[in-house]
Design an enzyme around this catalytic site. Structure first.
Site: not given
Length: 471
Positions: A273, A443-445
């Protein structure tokens, strides 16, 4: 006093798996060990396709440094292999004679597959050639030793009767699986009277149920479970069937090993994501510094990599990564990977510890890395140890673009060209200044919008007042 070979009594349980089929293979000989035990020592060794990187699944033979009939020593380079990233020399781990080359130059083989046979002496070369013929007639594309064992097992159907261990089961009191023992206790079945049908006469749960007169209810279920796996492959076949046919008159060119690796990595990145943040940076002072250090061999790419490393030191979360989908990995080193286009693909040489080295040493390291990359001679740690990636297309007058996040990293920066732009200051006065746009994909995590904005602010401050880059 020499002992005759007749007294040898080797049960199936004491023999290696390769020899349980029956006869001793042609490529092995018996020798007396110090303690009186008989051991098998292979005459013929296989040279396997090595895994030269963590993402490599197959390799292509570029050239053979040693030909058939050449004698080689341990540590000698015998073949040059093209991996998904570079061409590397592969050494042999044993002394011997290259008896047969199984994979010729220009051909590919999966990692772990035999690519050549090594004989210990000239007397064993014919055996190696026979084995090579057997492999070529059998399963040319099969990988490691396992296939070789399978190839050896089918020929001797007589050994199959050597499944005489089954009869042994009749006298194997109590040799049963834990679950079988539990069932026997529940149903009061005497295991001594049960004939096992499992491997080497082992008593299975089904044997106990049969002895107790219980109908095997669980077996129909597995039979019903068999169709689903068949359906699964058909699902995988759908995408392949959906591949569009080539346009009439077009030429289809297969991927090179490197292009296939790039394709695989890019597809994998789609599962992450990711989000993107852009930031404008005034570069007048950076351009002035570049003109001063350019004669000393410092490139704009090195200045950008150094600035990114300094900013990452203040924002370690942007230098982190998420590899398992469940946790952060904070990297202790700041290694800047820089995208470089080479003939037939793309590679990312890594400037290791970029925050700790000055721009002049970084420039020297960068020149060496680029030279190796062009010659496809980078070592795995020189292209796979990056913690943050930089992609610069400014030299092509590209004003902005987005980069795809590499697997295993938290962020990648895309740098555009610096161009004259009309800028209004806080007092409302207009002036022309050089400006460039940078876009970061993260990386939005593990990296959030505020983290990335703070990192870009720090990066911009360093470039807009770049004296710290020379310290």
């Amino acid at each position: 006093m020499a002992t005759a070979p007749a007294p040898l009594s080797l049960s199936a349980s004491t023999l290696p798996a390769r020899l349980r089929a029956g006869a001793v293979p042609a490529g092995a000989r018996w020798r007396q060990a110090r303690r009186g035990r008989m051991v098998v020592r292979a005459k013929i060794r296989e040279i396997f396709m090595p895994a030269l990187s963590s993402t490599m699944t197959e390799g292509k033979i570029v050239s053979w440094s040693a030909g058939e009939g050449d004698r080689v020593s341990k540590g000698d380079a015998v073949v040059v292999v093209e991996s998904d990233k570079a061409d590397m020399d592969v050494e042999t781990f044993h002394d011997g004679i290259v008896a047969a080359v199984l994979v010729q130059a220009g051909e590919s083989a999966p990692v772990g597959a035999p690519i050549a046979l090594l004989a210990e002496s000239e007397e064993e070369v014919p055996l190696a050639l026979a084995k090579a013929q057997e492999l070529s007639n059998g399963q040319p594309q099969q990988a490691p030793p396992a296939p070789t064992e399978d190839a050896a097992a089918p020929p001797p159907p007589p050994p199959a009767p050597a499944a005489a261990p089954a009869p042994v089961a009749a006298g194997t009191k109590g040799i049963a699986s834990p679950h079988a023992k539990k069932l026997a206790k529940q149903h009061r079945v005497d295991l001594a009277k049960v004939t096992g049908t499992g491997p080497y006469g082992r008593i299975t749960s089904a044997d106990v149920e049969a002895a107790a007169g219980i109908q095997p209810k669980s077996k129909p279920a597995p039979a019903a479970a068999a169709p689903p796996p068949v359906a699964a492959p058909s699902v995988g076949a759908v995408p392949q069937a959906a591949v569009l046919p080539p346009v009439p008159g077009a030429t289809v060119v297969p991927f090179t090993t490197m292009q296939a690796a790039v394709s695989k990595n890019m597809v994998e990145s789609l599962a992450v994501p990711a989000f993107r943040v852009g930031y404008p940076i005034v570069t007048d002072k950076l351009d002035e510094l570049y003109e001063k250090v350019k004669p000393k061999g410092v490139t704009m790419t090195v200045l950008l990599a150094k600035a990114a490393a300094m900013a990452l030191a203040q924002h370690p979360v942007v230098n982190a990564s998420c590899r398992d989908g469940k946790s952060f990995t904070y990297n202790s080193n700041i290694n800047i990977a820089v995208a470089v286009a080479i003939d037939g693909g793309l590679i990312t040489p890594v400037l290791q510890d970029a925050d700790k080295l000055d721009i002049y040493l970084l420039s020297q390291n960068w020149k060496d890395l680029v030279k190796k990359a062009r010659a496809k001679q980078l070592q795995p740690n020189e292209y796979s140890s990056g913690t943050f990636t930089l992609s610069n297309l400014g030299m092509f007058a590209v004003d902005r673009f987005d980069a795809i996040l590499p697997p295993g990293q938290g962020a990648i920066m895309a740098v555009g060209a610096s161009k004259p732009t009309v800028v209004a200051d806080k007092d409302g006065f207009f002036s022309v200044k050089s400006k460039m746009l940078v876009n970061v994909t993260a990386d939005h995590r593990i990296v959030y919008g505020a983290d990335l904005a703070a990192f870009l602010q720090t990066f911009a401050k360093i470039l807009e007042d770049p004296e710290s880059l020379t310290l």
